[in-house]
Design a protein around this motif. Structure first.
Motif, PDB file in Angstrom:
ATOM      1  N   CYS A 256       0.865  -1.180   0.000  1.00  0.00           N
ATOM      2  CA  CYS A 256       0.000   0.000   0.000  1.00  0.00           C
ATOM      3  C   CYS A 256       0.902   1.231   0.000  1.00  0.00           C
ATOM      4  O   CYS A 256       1.903   1.270   0.726  1.00  0.00           O
ATOM      5  CB  CYS A 256      -0.897  -0.013   1.244  1.00  0.00           C
ATOM      6  SG  CYS A 256      -1.761   1.550   1.540  1.00  0.00           S
ATOM      7  N   ILE A 257       0.553   2.206  -0.773  1.00  0.00           N
ATOM      8  CA  ILE A 257       1.356   3.422  -0.891  1.00  0.00           C
ATOM      9  C   ILE A 257       1.298   4.269   0.384  1.00  0.00           C
ATOM     10  O   ILE A 257       2.150   5.110   0.622  1.00  0.00           O
ATOM     11  CB  ILE A 257       0.920   4.217  -2.137  1.00  0.00           C
ATOM     12  CG1 ILE A 257       2.018   5.125  -2.609  1.00  0.00           C
ATOM     13  CG2 ILE A 257      -0.384   4.936  -1.899  1.00  0.00           C
ATOM     14  CD1 ILE A 257       1.830   5.619  -4.014  1.00  0.00           C
ATOM     15  N   PHE A 258       0.300   4.005   1.240  1.00  0.00           N
ATOM     16  CA  PHE A 258       0.155   4.762   2.481  1.00  0.00           C
ATOM     17  C   PHE A 258       0.772   4.054   3.684  1.00  0.00           C
ATOM     18  O   PHE A 258       1.472   4.667   4.469  1.00  0.00           O
ATOM     19  CB  PHE A 258      -1.328   5.034   2.771  1.00  0.00           C
ATOM     20  CG  PHE A 258      -1.965   5.958   1.782  1.00  0.00           C
ATOM     21  CD1 PHE A 258      -1.797   7.327   1.872  1.00  0.00           C
ATOM     22  CD2 PHE A 258      -2.732   5.460   0.742  1.00  0.00           C
ATOM     23  CE1 PHE A 258      -2.381   8.189   0.949  1.00  0.00           C
ATOM     24  CE2 PHE A 258      -3.321   6.306  -0.185  1.00  0.00           C
ATOM     25  CZ  PHE A 258      -3.148   7.668  -0.079  1.00  0.00           C
ATOM     26  N   CYS A 259       0.482   2.739   3.841  1.00  0.00           N
ATOM     27  CA  CYS A 259       0.897   2.051   5.074  1.00  0.00           C
ATOM     28  C   CYS A 259       1.820   0.853   4.847  1.00  0.00           C
ATOM     29  O   CYS A 259       2.212   0.189   5.796  1.00  0.00           O
ATOM     30  CB  CYS A 259      -0.335   1.609   5.864  1.00  0.00           C
ATOM     31  SG  CYS A 259      -1.238   0.232   5.114  1.00  0.00           S
ATOM     32  N   SER A 260       2.132   0.546   3.588  1.00  0.00           N
ATOM     33  CA  SER A 260       3.035  -0.546   3.199  1.00  0.00           C
ATOM     34  C   SER A 260       2.458  -1.945   3.403  1.00  0.00           C
ATOM     35  O   SER A 260       3.171  -2.934   3.254  1.00  0.00           O
ATOM     36  CB  SER A 260       4.386  -0.441   3.912  1.00  0.00           C
ATOM     37  OG  SER A 260       4.997   0.782   3.577  1.00  0.00           O
ATOM     38  N   PHE A 261       1.183  -2.056   3.725  1.00  0.00           N
ATOM     39  CA  PHE A 261       0.539  -3.363   3.859  1.00  0.00           C
ATOM     40  C   PHE A 261       0.576  -4.067   2.506  1.00  0.00           C
ATOM     41  O   PHE A 261       0.233  -3.482   1.476  1.00  0.00           O
ATOM     42  CB  PHE A 261      -0.916  -3.175   4.322  1.00  0.00           C
ATOM     43  CG  PHE A 261      -1.680  -4.447   4.479  1.00  0.00           C
ATOM     44  CD1 PHE A 261      -1.487  -5.258   5.581  1.00  0.00           C
ATOM     45  CD2 PHE A 261      -2.618  -4.828   3.521  1.00  0.00           C
ATOM     46  CE1 PHE A 261      -2.207  -6.439   5.730  1.00  0.00           C
ATOM     47  CE2 PHE A 261      -3.337  -6.005   3.665  1.00  0.00           C
ATOM     48  CZ  PHE A 261      -3.136  -6.810   4.775  1.00  0.00           C
ATOM     49  N   LYS A 262       1.016  -5.323   2.497  1.00  0.00           N
ATOM     50  CA  LYS A 262       1.073  -6.091   1.251  1.00  0.00           C
ATOM     51  C   LYS A 262      -0.344  -6.500   0.860  1.00  0.00           C
ATOM     52  O   LYS A 262      -1.045  -7.153   1.629  1.00  0.00           O
ATOM     53  CB  LYS A 262       1.933  -7.348   1.415  1.00  0.00           C
ATOM     54  CG  LYS A 262       3.385  -7.050   1.726  1.00  0.00           C
ATOM     55  CD  LYS A 262       4.130  -6.709   0.485  1.00  0.00           C
ATOM     56  CE  LYS A 262       5.614  -6.601   0.813  1.00  0.00           C
ATOM     57  NZ  LYS A 262       6.360  -5.941  -0.186  1.00  0.00           N
TER      58      LYS A 262
END
Length: 112
Positions: free
Chosen positions: A7-13
């Motif tokens: 995710c571009i906001f929180c890096s969650f895959k």
């Protein structure tokens, strides 16, 4: 199985084709070429219409002399710039700080 990227906001895959992060609930910008969500380490924009595009994908359009799918203008590879992570964060912050048309309309209606 679908490929994942952060995710571009929180890096969650998350799966590449999801446009809302299941972790942080943010809506993600999507690539004008592929429709996949944008990632910060491959972020670019059409030099003509400024729509987001994965840098690797828009460069392929430019090399093949294919016009932008959004504005129908030829993509000049010399004008395509890959954004740094800092520039991506700055862009996302500026986009998220602008009130959307619906909230403007609601405020104007309340004034009347």
């Amino acid at each position: 199985e679908e490929k994942v990227s952060p995710c571009i906001f929180c890096s969650f895959k998350m799966p590449n084709t999801l446009l809302t992060c299941p972790q942080c609930k943010n809506d993600l910008p999507y690539c004008l070429v592929t429709g996949r969500h944008m990632v910060s380490d491959d972020f670019s924009m059409c030099p003509n219409c400024q729509c987001p595009a994965l840098h690797s994908e828009i460069m392929q359009l430019a090399e093949k002399k294919i016009s932008c799918y959004m504005c129908q203008t030829p993509v000049n590879a010399d004008k395509v710039r890959k954004l740094s992570s800092a520039k991506v964060r700055q862009l996302l912050t500026s986009l998220n700080s602008k009130p959307d048309d619906e909230s403007k309309e609601t405020k104007e209606t309340k004034k009347q």
